[in-house]
Design a protein around this motif. Structure first.
Motif, mmCIF file in Angstrom:
data_model
loop_
_atom_site.group_PDB
_atom_site.id
_atom_site.type_symbol
_atom_site.label_atom_id
_atom_site.label_comp_id
_atom_site.label_asym_id
_atom_site.label_seq_id
_atom_site.Cartn_x
_atom_site.Cartn_y
_atom_site.Cartn_z
ATOM 1 N N GLY A 56 -11.575 28.404 65.322
ATOM 2 C CA GLY A 56 -10.928 28.644 64.015
ATOM 3 C C GLY A 56 -11.934 28.052 62.803
ATOM 4 O O GLY A 56 -11.943 26.679 62.502
ATOM 5 N N SER A 62 -15.105 23.396 57.781
ATOM 6 C CA SER A 62 -15.331 22.348 58.862
ATOM 7 C C SER A 62 -16.579 22.804 59.864
ATOM 8 O O SER A 62 -17.142 21.585 60.278
ATOM 9 C CB SER A 62 -13.939 22.465 59.701
ATOM 10 N N ASP A 77 -13.844 32.787 65.930
ATOM 11 C CA ASP A 77 -12.918 32.995 65.098
ATOM 12 C C ASP A 77 -12.565 34.604 65.237
ATOM 13 O O ASP A 77 -13.631 35.278 65.316
ATOM 14 C CB ASP A 77 -13.084 32.643 63.850
ATOM 15 N N GLY A 81 -7.705 35.809 59.990
ATOM 16 C CA GLY A 81 -6.573 35.112 59.582
ATOM 17 C C GLY A 81 -5.430 35.095 60.265
ATOM 18 O O GLY A 81 -5.551 35.820 61.486
ATOM 19 N N TYR A 112 -9.846 33.326 70.680
ATOM 20 C CA TYR A 112 -10.196 32.305 71.750
ATOM 21 C C TYR A 112 -9.787 32.675 73.144
ATOM 22 O O TYR A 112 -10.580 32.087 74.096
ATOM 23 C CB TYR A 112 -9.693 30.980 71.185
ATOM 24 N N ASP A 129 -8.506 24.525 65.691
ATOM 25 C CA ASP A 129 -7.994 24.544 64.246
ATOM 26 C C ASP A 129 -7.493 26.195 64.124
ATOM 27 O O ASP A 129 -8.025 26.879 63.402
ATOM 28 C CB ASP A 129 -8.819 24.265 63.221
#
Ligand SMILES: C[S@@+](CC[C@H](N)C(=O)[O-])C[C@H]1O[C@@H](n2cnc3c(N)ncnc32)[C@H](O)[C@@H]1O
Length: 190
Positions: A56, A62, A77, A81, A112, A129
């Protein structure tokens, strides 16, 4: 699902807050504040700082924060979104450009679920995340706890399903669930 879980969480109180020197603009602001807790989590958990993996990335805030502390950071990712983060179209190239000053970050455009099917390496730290459902957080989180020295999960306070999943992963793996309540909540499983 969330209300069926009895949490056994330990309140996490950092002993120090350290602002990393290299960050990028944050478009969502959701992770802002947590960058200052990373140094404390690293000392508290006693992990090495060779490798970090993030599930994420979105616009990379991050990821950039992690890149201040870890020799190498891998960010995974789908870059389109999700239901909770919002749908932004394909932001892979935009995020790559935003993170271009960090030569220690590799971005992988992948779900993932496909990544964890093939990956066998362990990481010093993993950050989860992704979409904030119980099922996805539990599935990704369980693999992450089994493949890292320390796993952190964002949004334990803003999404009850995330907190429930983190508690369930900690219980299943016999680890402790520390919870930092600020900045939408950061679960730390050790
Ligand atoms: C909350 S955002 C991440 C924010 C980022 N960690 C930050 O704070 O700067 C969630 C991200 O998870 C990604 N995502 C959702 N489901 C995913 C999946 N199945 N596999 C990989 N990434 C996923 C979305 O594309 C989105 O970019």
């Amino acid at each position: 699902m969330a209300d069926q879980i009895r949490y056994h969480e330990i309140n996490y109180v950092p002993t120090k807050l350290v602002m990393p020197s290299r960050l990028i603009d944050s478009s969502s602001k959701a992770w802002v504040g947590l960058e200052q807790v990373l140094a404390d989590i690293i000392s508290f958990s006693g992990i090495k700082t060779n490798t970090a993996l993030e599930f994420g990335v979105e616009f990379g805030y991050s990821t950039a924060a992690l890149a201040n502390y870890f020799t190498h950071v891998t960010g995974v990712d789908i870059f389109t979104g999700d239901h909770h983060a919002g749908y932004h179209g394909d932001i892979y190239e935009e995020t790559r450009t935003r993170l271009s000053q960090f030569t220690n970050i590799d971005l992988i455009k992948m779900d993932y679920r496909d990544f964890i099917l093939k990956e066998e390496r362990r990481y010093d730290l993993i950050h989860v995340d992704i979409i904030h459902t119980f099922e996805d957080t539990y599935h990704c989180g369980l693999w992450s706890v089994e493949h890292s020295g320390c796993t952190i999960f964002h949004d334990t306070e803003s999404f009850p399903d995330v907190k429930a999943a983190v508690a369930a992963v900690a219980r299943r793996t016999g680890k402790k669930f520390y919870n930092y309540k600020k900045c939408n909540g950061l679960g730390i499983v050790l």
